[in-house]
Design a protein around this motif. Structure first.
Motif, PDB file in Angstrom:
ATOM      1  N   CYS A 117       0.253   0.635  -2.992  1.00 43.22           N
ATOM      2  CA  CYS A 117       0.900   0.815  -4.284  1.00 43.22           C
ATOM      3  C   CYS A 117      -0.177   0.865  -5.364  1.00 43.22           C
ATOM      4  N   CYS A 227      -2.940   9.942  -5.697  1.00 43.24           N
ATOM      5  CA  CYS A 227      -1.971  10.174  -4.628  1.00 43.24           C
ATOM      6  C   CYS A 227      -0.925   9.059  -4.599  1.00 43.24           C
ATOM      7  N   LEU A 228      -1.387   7.802  -4.739  1.00 45.29           N
ATOM      8  CA  LEU A 228      -0.445   6.686  -4.769  1.00 45.29           C
ATOM      9  C   LEU A 228       0.504   6.799  -5.964  1.00 45.29           C
ATOM     10  N   ARG A 230       1.473   9.583  -7.447  1.00 41.11           N
ATOM     11  CA  ARG A 230       2.449  10.649  -7.198  1.00 41.11           C
ATOM     12  C   ARG A 230       3.549  10.166  -6.260  1.00 41.11           C
ATOM     13  N   ASP A 231       3.159   9.447  -5.196  1.00 40.05           N
ATOM     14  CA  ASP A 231       4.157   8.916  -4.262  1.00 40.05           C
ATOM     15  C   ASP A 231       5.101   7.947  -4.977  1.00 40.05           C
ATOM     16  N   TYR A 232       4.531   7.079  -5.801  1.00 36.56           N
ATOM     17  CA  TYR A 232       5.323   6.084  -6.524  1.00 36.56           C
ATOM     18  C   TYR A 232       6.314   6.782  -7.461  1.00 36.56           C
ATOM     19  N   ASN A 235       9.120   8.612  -5.590  1.00 39.11           N
ATOM     20  CA  ASN A 235      10.107   7.680  -5.056  1.00 39.11           C
ATOM     21  C   ASN A 235      10.999   7.131  -6.166  1.00 39.11           C
TER      22      ASN A 235
END
Length: 263
Positions: A117, A227-228, A230-232, A235
């Motif tokens: 995260c 990248c983290l 963008r994922d966060y 979601n």
């Protein structure tokens, strides 16, 4: 009662520092202990030696309970200890007997864990009440620590239970995560519907975020952090869309496709 345990369940001391914060900010006193004999492997949970007025003193791993006066109508019984190495069932039974002695009705266990995260976003919280996950689709299956065992024993014994875990970036593993402690304190405030004094946690959390920025810069991990993030964000967007019902599913698909294309 609020319980937190050092070790595997306490990434960057985010959970146990909540207990230390409460003890330092409110009128509190030690009220009892659990005898350490038989619960600890001293090669894992090492005794400490310190000098007090020129005399050496051995400090053994132990469980300490504090009575914390939060308001005229509310007291916390706070439990803090290294995670026991042995006899967890007996340990939990002793803990619950102490809780009964102090007329505890609700038990809250705190924990912190390493995760992928970003430190630039609110740290994720996982909350379950009476053994039920707030998000069943994300229900955890795997190894557990003493907070989970105590939570289960307490629920079976008729206590109302809440388990709160905060996720901590693994690339900040060598620093105390006061941002995680702050997130847990705020979750407790919402749970109790009572504002808990934050004191200097905001300042310390800001220092932690600044230190995390420096870690990312020194390790050249900017792309990884992006990248983290963008994922966060994806979601979070998916959760917002899902909460609006099925008609929004096409928007979610477009967001996912755009993300996968790198746009």
């Amino acid at each position: 009662m609020i319980a937190a345990f050092e070790g595997w369940n306490d990434a960057c001391q985010a959970a146990t520092n909540v207990i230390r914060h409460l003890v330092s900010r409110y009128d509190s006193q030690e009220v009892c202990h659990i005898d350490n004999e038989g619960f600890y492997d001293y090669q894992v949970a090492r005794p400490m030696i310190c000098s007090v007025q020129g005399r050496k003193r051995i400090i053994w791993p132990q469980t300490t309970f504090y009575d914390i006066d939060v308001s005229p109508t509310l007291h916390f019984l706070a439990q803090i200890a290294p995670e026991p190495n042995y006899r967890w069932e007996d340990y939990c039974r002793q803990t619950l007997r102490i809780a009964e002695d102090y007329d505890v009705s609700d038990i809250v266990t705190l924990g912190s864990m390493f995760d992928d995260c970003p430190h630039t976003r609110p740290l994720p919280l996982d909350i379950s009440k009476n053994g039920c996950e707030s998000e069943p689709d994300k229900e955890y299956n795997g190894p557990v620590g003493i907070p989970n065992i105590l939570d289960t024993f307490a629920s079976d014994a008729g206590f109302r239970t809440t388990s709160i875990w905060v996720s901590v970036p693994h690339y900040c593993a060598n620093t105390e995560c006061l941002q995680g402690s702050l997130e847990l304190v705020r979750a407790l405030s919402l749970l109790l519907e009572l504002p808990i004094i934050e004191g200097d946690l905001n300042r310390k959390a800001a220092e932690w975020r600044k230190n995390a920025d420096e870690i990312v810069e020194q390790t050249h991990a900017g792309d990884y952090l992006a990248c983290l993030e963008r994922d966060y964000d994806l979601n979070a967007q998916a959760q917002r869309i899902a909460s609006n019902g099925m008609p929004a599913c096409e928007e979610l698909i477009r967001e996912a496709e755009s993300f996968l294309r790198g746009n």
